[in-house]
Scaffold this active site. Structure first.
Site, PDB file in Angstrom:
ATOM      1  N   ASP A   9       4.671  17.805   0.067  1.00 41.38           N
ATOM      2  CA  ASP A   9       4.977  16.361   0.066  1.00 41.38           C
ATOM      3  C   ASP A   9       6.391  15.991   0.538  1.00 41.38           C
ATOM      4  O   ASP A   9       7.066  15.171  -0.104  1.00 41.38           O
ATOM      5  CB  ASP A   9       4.739  15.770  -1.339  1.00 41.38           C
ATOM      6  CG  ASP A   9       3.290  15.857  -1.794  1.00 41.38           C
ATOM      7  OD1 ASP A   9       2.453  16.390  -1.048  1.00 41.38           O
ATOM      8  OD2 ASP A   9       2.996  15.395  -2.911  1.00 41.38           O
ATOM      9  N   ASP A  47       0.767  13.644   0.348  1.00 43.25           N
ATOM     10  CA  ASP A  47       0.244  12.684  -0.626  1.00 43.25           C
ATOM     11  C   ASP A  47      -0.314  11.507   0.192  1.00 43.25           C
ATOM     12  O   ASP A  47       0.386  10.965   1.059  1.00 43.25           O
ATOM     13  CB  ASP A  47       1.412  12.240  -1.525  1.00 43.25           C
ATOM     14  CG  ASP A  47       0.990  11.859  -2.935  1.00 43.25           C
ATOM     15  OD1 ASP A  47       0.064  12.472  -3.480  1.00 43.25           O
ATOM     16  OD2 ASP A  47       1.617  10.925  -3.496  1.00 43.25           O
ATOM     17  N   HIS A  49      -2.610   8.213  -0.408  1.00 42.34           N
ATOM     18  CA  HIS A  49      -3.353   7.313  -1.294  1.00 42.34           C
ATOM     19  C   HIS A  49      -3.894   6.097  -0.551  1.00 42.34           C
ATOM     20  O   HIS A  49      -3.176   5.489   0.255  1.00 42.34           O
ATOM     21  CB  HIS A  49      -2.433   6.783  -2.403  1.00 42.34           C
ATOM     22  CG  HIS A  49      -1.838   7.834  -3.283  1.00 42.34           C
ATOM     23  ND1 HIS A  49      -2.589   8.750  -3.969  1.00 42.34           N
ATOM     24  CD2 HIS A  49      -0.547   8.101  -3.616  1.00 42.34           C
ATOM     25  CE1 HIS A  49      -1.793   9.530  -4.680  1.00 42.34           C
ATOM     26  NE2 HIS A  49      -0.549   9.171  -4.481  1.00 42.34           N
ATOM     27  N   HIS A  53      -4.480   2.262  -5.144  1.00 41.69           N
ATOM     28  CA  HIS A  53      -4.832   3.504  -5.853  1.00 41.69           C
ATOM     29  C   HIS A  53      -4.591   3.373  -7.356  1.00 41.69           C
ATOM     30  O   HIS A  53      -3.662   2.679  -7.790  1.00 41.69           O
ATOM     31  CB  HIS A  53      -4.002   4.666  -5.297  1.00 41.69           C
ATOM     32  CG  HIS A  53      -4.457   6.007  -5.775  1.00 41.69           C
ATOM     33  ND1 HIS A  53      -3.795   6.704  -6.759  1.00 41.69           N
ATOM     34  CD2 HIS A  53      -5.523   6.755  -5.409  1.00 41.69           C
ATOM     35  CE1 HIS A  53      -4.448   7.846  -6.980  1.00 41.69           C
ATOM     36  NE2 HIS A  53      -5.482   7.900  -6.168  1.00 41.69           N
ATOM     37  N   HIS A  81       3.110   4.076  -3.317  1.00 43.46           N
ATOM     38  CA  HIS A  81       3.769   5.062  -2.458  1.00 43.46           C
ATOM     39  C   HIS A  81       2.728   5.804  -1.630  1.00 43.46           C
ATOM     40  O   HIS A  81       1.552   5.895  -2.012  1.00 43.46           O
ATOM     41  CB  HIS A  81       4.574   6.066  -3.300  1.00 43.46           C
ATOM     42  CG  HIS A  81       3.697   6.925  -4.165  1.00 43.46           C
ATOM     43  ND1 HIS A  81       3.184   6.484  -5.366  1.00 43.46           N
ATOM     44  CD2 HIS A  81       3.198   8.175  -3.984  1.00 43.46           C
ATOM     45  CE1 HIS A  81       2.426   7.432  -5.885  1.00 43.46           C
ATOM     46  NE2 HIS A  81       2.398   8.458  -5.072  1.00 43.46           N
ATOM     47  N   LYS A 106      -4.070  14.856  -0.087  1.00 47.70           N
ATOM     48  CA  LYS A 106      -4.536  14.777  -1.477  1.00 47.70           C
ATOM     49  C   LYS A 106      -4.223  13.413  -2.043  1.00 47.70           C
ATOM     50  O   LYS A 106      -3.328  12.728  -1.543  1.00 47.70           O
ATOM     51  CB  LYS A 106      -3.871  15.873  -2.315  1.00 47.70           C
ATOM     52  CG  LYS A 106      -2.350  15.772  -2.327  1.00 47.70           C
ATOM     53  CD  LYS A 106      -1.705  16.934  -3.025  1.00 47.70           C
ATOM     54  CE  LYS A 106      -0.212  16.757  -3.070  1.00 47.70           C
ATOM     55  NZ  LYS A 106       0.240  15.567  -3.809  1.00 47.70           N
ATOM     56  N   CYS A 151       4.381  17.450  -8.215  1.00 48.88           N
ATOM     57  CA  CYS A 151       3.441  18.114  -7.304  1.00 48.88           C
ATOM     58  C   CYS A 151       3.741  19.595  -7.095  1.00 48.88           C
ATOM     59  O   CYS A 151       2.808  20.396  -6.977  1.00 48.88           O
ATOM     60  CB  CYS A 151       3.366  17.346  -5.991  1.00 48.88           C
ATOM     61  SG  CYS A 151       2.540  15.740  -6.234  1.00 48.88           S
TER      62      CYS A 151
END
Ligand code: VGL
Ligand code: ZN
Length: 197
Positions: A9, A47, A49, A53, A81, A106, A151
């Protein structure tokens, strides 16, 4: 031994100026680039989303950095984010993304957050990374990136539990350190058998 570097990330929203900025998050980029040379495989996570989310405080009408209870357990609510396709979701501009064999996204399931590169936060839904690593014969992992206490931590603990040999290069990670989360993460990683370097 077949050794992969997993870069977690390293995205604009986790760097200074981003929506969920990790202090000094950008400072690890040159060191990560330099490290890429010596590995059999380089894997980046991102990351990723959808807007609205369920890990976003704005989706619950509450303030960011508060805790809520999800069907799968407690969940920190974050500022919006890494929204899919946004600049904030992009990798830091200096990260050598061309070197990556695989980019694993993810957090795209609207109802479940995904800190770990291996499983969503329900701890059962796989991302597919384990299968990728095993079919390539990779047994040893070095992890770097953002954030140490979320993470990176979740990814390292899951990897150790899956039987991979795992080292986290703490000098090439930076933490959010929310409410003692860094100390708890370090303890959890050590207990799981992760080597902290
Ligand atoms: C992360 C919080 C929310 C991370 C991702 O990359 O550590 N933290 N989403
Ligand atoms: Zn996230």
């Amino acid at each position: 031994m077949t050794h992969a570097l997993i870069v977690i990330d390293v995205q604009n929203d986790f760097c200074p100026g981003g929506a969920l900025a990790v202090p000094e998050g950008d400072q690890i980029v040159p060191g990560i680039n330099a490290l890429m040379e010596g590995f059999d495989a380089v894997i980046l996570t991102q990351d990723w989303h959808p807007a609205g989310h369920s890990s976003f405080a704005s989706s619950h009408g509450t303030a960011p950095m508060t805790l809520t209870e999800m069907p799968y357990g407690p969940q920190v609510l974050w500022p919006d984010h890494c929204v899919q396709g946004s600049k904030g979701a992009g990798f830091h501009k200096d990260l050598m993304t061309d070197r990556a064999d695989l980019i694993i996204r993810k957090g795209y399931n609207p109802a479940i957050d995904s800190y770990s590169a291996f499983f969503e936060n329900d701890k059962t839904t796989p991302t597919g990374l384990e299968g990728y690593l095993r079919t390539r014969g990779i047994d040893t992992l070095t992890m770097v990136g953002l954030a140490t206490d979320f993470c990176v931590n979740y990814s390292a603990v899951d990897a150790a539990r899956l039987g991979f040999t795992v080292t986290v290069r703490q000098d090439l990670c930076r933490a959010i350190d929310f409410d003692g989360s860094l100390a708890a993460a370090v303890e959890g990683m050590v207990q799981a058998g992760v080597t902290l370097a």
